[in-house]
Design a protein around this motif. Structure first.
Motif: not given
Length: 444
Positions: A101-106, A310-316
């Motif tokens: 779920v968090l990967t989808v959000a990311a 992309p960076v926010i996606g990486g953090i999440l």
């Protein structure tokens, strides 16, 4: 969380499933509310249209092609969509589902949207229906498989096809891609032996390469892009510091204001499938996720990176996998390896590609967890060298390019590390003193 009465006193008893759903809905509410602080409803609506009609292949920062509010709203929408999928499949939430779920959000910050995710989800569940398996068996494939969302968008909007034909072909490709993911993913894990936690990322890289090869054979070109934003560091640093502080506080509160049990979590290698929710409990897992959030945010600032999509996606994503294989002990060597390789090769360490290679490269954290920090640093260094070349194979339509690269790193390193470890243990046994009693017994 529910209350239970014992000896005239009330005490808290943790209902993990309820807490997990509450955690997901908090993400939806926070991101959805923040969207309207950044932009007006009209701007968000227009931004959503831009997102839905974008080819979305790597790297398409939704901040850059729309606006911050529309991107946050897109992430909230896809997170709510994931919650609905879990409910429909009647699955229990575990560490892998939290990571999904968090990967989808990311990745809703740069590549996933409701349009391009839907046919893949349908395809994954169609596989379960055709093979007469419970729907929950295809849940992870449905969540993680949306990595191939750009395949749908690229065919629909960027190959020069008539709109109706593009939508039809795009949805057909997405459906079949989703259908292929569950069976292939089950076999791919043997290739990496579970040392790359983005198992579906490697699977999607294979499927994406197949589809792009077919498309290129028709004379069409599909190439990665680089559409990035900047200037969002101040706001998002405060947002994530607040979010991870709340997560840490909640974890400590549920854990009687202590880090009790966290040392036990750090002992896990992280090799698939390591479900921290099952082995260590929700509260300790939440502490781990928050600490990984602080670490990831610090890593970005240390290298002077931009907090773009992309960076926010990486953090999440790192935070999400804090429930399923990653912890600070096995993640840090990977980050160090990527950083050292970047410095040695004189890379621009603030470049988004380098920063995300570190964050997403923690897919191979189990190598450090199993074989130690030096092996982890070597894995991180190899990952940075490899990841910049793998996106051309699939044309950027696999959003989990680091998972694709990490799978190769694991597949190359693990046989060598296993052989070295075997001979090291054998040499150790040869050096051990002989027990005379055992020697006599063996001769008998």
């Amino acid at each position: 969380m529910i209350l239970e009465k014992t000896n005239n006193y009330f005490k808290y008893k943790i209902n993990t499933q309820q807490l997990n759903y509450s955690f997901f809905w908090i993400i939806v509410i926070v991101f959805g509310s923040l969207a309207f602080l950044f932009n007006s409803p009209e701007e968000i609506l227009m931004g959503q249209i831009s997102i839905l009609l974008s080819p979305s292949n790597l790297v398409t920062d939704y901040f850059a092609i729309s606006n911050v509010g529309a991107t946050l709203f897109n992430s909230a929408l896809l997170t709510a969509h994931s919650i609905a999928i879990i409910k429909i499949s009647k699955a229990q939430i575990n560490g892998a589902v939290i990571a999904g779920v968090l990967t989808v959000a990311a990745f809703s910050f740069f590549g996933k949207n409701l349009y391009n995710s839907t046919p893949i989800v349908i395809g994954a569940f169609a596989y379960a229906w055709v093979t007469r398996m419970p729907a929950e068996k295809s849940l992870l494939a449905a969540l993680f498989g949306t990595a191939l969302g750009p395949l749908v968008s690229e065919i629909s909007f960027n190959l020069g096809l008539p709109l109706a034909q593009g939508i039809l072909y795009g949805y057909a490709a997405g459906f079949f891609a989703g259908f292929f993911i569950p069976p292939i993913a089950n076999h791919v894990v043997d290739f990496t032996k579970g040392f790359s936690v983005y198992n579906v990322g490697f699977t999607c890289g294979i499927i994406g390469t197949l589809f792009i090869s077919v498309i290129r054979s028709t004379g069409k070109e599909v190439e990665p892009v680089s559409i990035l934003s900047s200037g969002n560091n101040e706001y998002f640093t405060l947002i994530f510091l607040f979010l991870y502080t709340v997560m840490l506080g909640a974890g400590l509160y549920l854990n009687s204001w202590s880090f009790k049990g966290y040392k036990d979590l750090l002992k896990h290698t992280g090799q698939l499938s390591t479900d921290f929710l099952k082995t260590n409990g929700f509260q300790v897992t939440l502490i781990n996720m928050s600490l990984l959030g602080f670490l990831s945010l610090g890593y970005v600032h240390l290298h002077g990176g931009e907090l773009n999509g992309p960076v926010i996606g990486g953090i999440l994503t790192v935070v999400g996998f804090g429930a399923f294989g990653k912890h600070i002990r096995n993640v840090i060597p990977i980050l160090l390896g990527v950083s050292l390789m970047g410095v040695v090769n004189d890379y621009d360490m603030s470049d988004t590609g380098v920063v995300t290679a570190g964050l997403f490269g923690t897919t191979i954290a189990p190598i450090a967890g199993r074989y130690g920090k030096w092996a982890g640093m070597l894995a991180g260094a190899l990952h940075l060298s490899l990841v910049s070349n793998t996106d051309n194979l699939h044309g950027g339509i696999n959003l989990y390019n680091n998972g694709f690269s990490g799978g190769f790193v694991a597949a190359i390193m693990i046989p060598l590390l296993e052989a070295f470890h075997y001979h090291k243990e054998k040499r150790k046994k040869l050096r051990e003193p002989v027990d005379p009693a055992k020697e006599v017994k063996s001769n008998e």
